[in-house]
Design an enzyme around this catalytic site. Structure first.
Site, short mmCIF file in Angstrom:
data_model
loop_
_atom_site.label_atom_id
_atom_site.label_comp_id
_atom_site.label_asym_id
_atom_site.label_seq_id
_atom_site.Cartn_x
_atom_site.Cartn_y
_atom_site.Cartn_z
N CYS A 113 0.83 -1.06 0.03
CA CYS A 113 -0.19 -0.02 -0.03
C CYS A 113 0.57 1.32 0.13
CB CYS A 113 -0.83 -0.14 1.10
SG CYS A 113 -1.99 -1.28 1.35
N HIS A 243 -3.07 6.99 1.83
CA HIS A 243 -3.70 5.37 1.31
C HIS A 243 -4.89 5.38 1.59
CE1 HIS A 243 -4.17 1.67 0.32
NE2 HIS A 243 -4.07 1.03 1.89
N ASN A 273 -10.02 -0.06 -1.44
CA ASN A 273 -8.85 -0.20 -1.20
C ASN A 273 -8.09 -0.84 -2.44
OD1 ASN A 273 -5.96 -0.58 -0.35
ND2 ASN A 273 -6.71 -1.50 1.63
#
Length: 317
Positions: A113, A243, A273
């Site tokens: 990430c 993120h 995500n």
């Protein structure tokens, strides 16, 4: 001294939209359960014939077009990804082939990430050192391919997509240029198992509460230090692009950084995500919608897998 700047951005998402209602027909969940816990309403899912390098190529081509460049103008390609199935050719090489680049250096960066901000810093360092003159930096992930679609705690989180930035060398002393500030990066190796993509076939899993506590308690001070390295006060930031993991992480983290006047990217609501794609995807959308303008200071801050983090203040292209 040579510096670097982002001159254009671009993004791409697959056509298929998977809503919370769709997920409720697949696993024991509901729109209310998902939206109250992570803030996600929908996500995009790539088809079986859309590999990671294709997602990356769409975003990369869009960024190059926005910069007024051809693929031949690029001499360094960095792709942040953790979901490429094949080890070789790497995703960067396949991206270069798709775009018809004649011979750039090609590297994949796997910091999950936090991958895009690591890759952006690597491009900045290469340009400052004179090892390259123009880089294409892409974050691309196909999280749907590593998701356990029977696990309601993780499958509701993920989406697919890509975001890209064209990075060019510039005179570090020239005022007014949209530059890339010094990176602050690191990790917590002893907690690395808190976020995992492992096994055969590989599957995404995480210890959600551990990640939440770490992100909301430890990361605000680190993000403020990233601002300090660029000489930017948090209250002077025009935007914060974290993120896109979970709205319940993004909102308190942005508040604790002290970015009181900043636009806070909340692309997680419509994209889920997307791992390494999440920061460039959200950043590109802010630019495209005109929510930030050329020269605005923007904090990009990635965190997650390996319990790694990396952040830098950049100027909006």
């Amino acid at each position: 001294m040579t510096g670097s700047r982002i001159t254009a951005v671009g993004h791409y998402q697959p056509a298929r939209v998977l809503t919370n209602e769709d997920l409720a027909a697949m696993v024991d969940t509901s729109d209310e359960w998902i939206s109250t816990r992570v803030g996600i309403r929908e996500r995009r899912i790539a088809g079986p014939d859309e590999p990671v390098d294709e997602l990356a190529a769409h975003a990369g081509a869009k960024a190059l077009a926005a910069a007024g460049l051809t693929p031949a103008d690029v001499d360094l390609v960095l792709v942040a990804t953790s979901t490429a199935i094949d080890r070789s050719p790497n995703t960067a090489a396949r991206l270069a082939a798709r775009l018809g680049m004649p011979g750039p250096a090609v590297m994949d960066v796997n910091v999950v990430c936090a991958g895009f901000t690591h890759a952006l810093a690597t491009a900045d360092h290469a340009l400052r050192a004179g090892a390259a003159t123009r880089a294409l930096v892409v974050g691309a992930d196909k999280m749907s391919e590593v998701a356990d679609w029977t696990d309601r705690t993780t499958c509701v989180l993920v989406g697919d997509g890509a975001g890209a930035a064209v990075v060019e060398a510039c005179d570090a002393g020239e005022p007014g240029l949209p530059g890339i500030g010094p990176v602050l990066w690191g990790s917590v190796p002893e907690m690395g198992n808190a976020v995992r993509i492992e096994g055969t076939p590989p599957r995404f899993a995480q210890e959600g509460q551990s990640v939440y506590r770490w992100a909301t308690t430890q990361l605000p001070a680190i993000a403020r230090r990233a601002c300090e390295r660029s000489g930017t006060a948090p209250e002077d930031l025009a935007a914060v692009v974290l993120h896109q993991a979970n709205l319940r992480i993004i909102e308190p983290l942005a508040e604790r950084i002290g970015a009181t006047r900043a636009v806070v990217a909340r692309d997680v609501v419509e994209s889920g995500n997307t791992s390494a794609a999440s920061i460039p995807l959200a950043f590109s959308k802010l630019v495209e919608r005109g929510e930030i303008t050329t020269g605005d200071p923007v904090l990009l801050f990635g965190f997650g897998g390996n319990l790694s983090y990396a952040g830098q203040v950049v100027r909006c292209p």
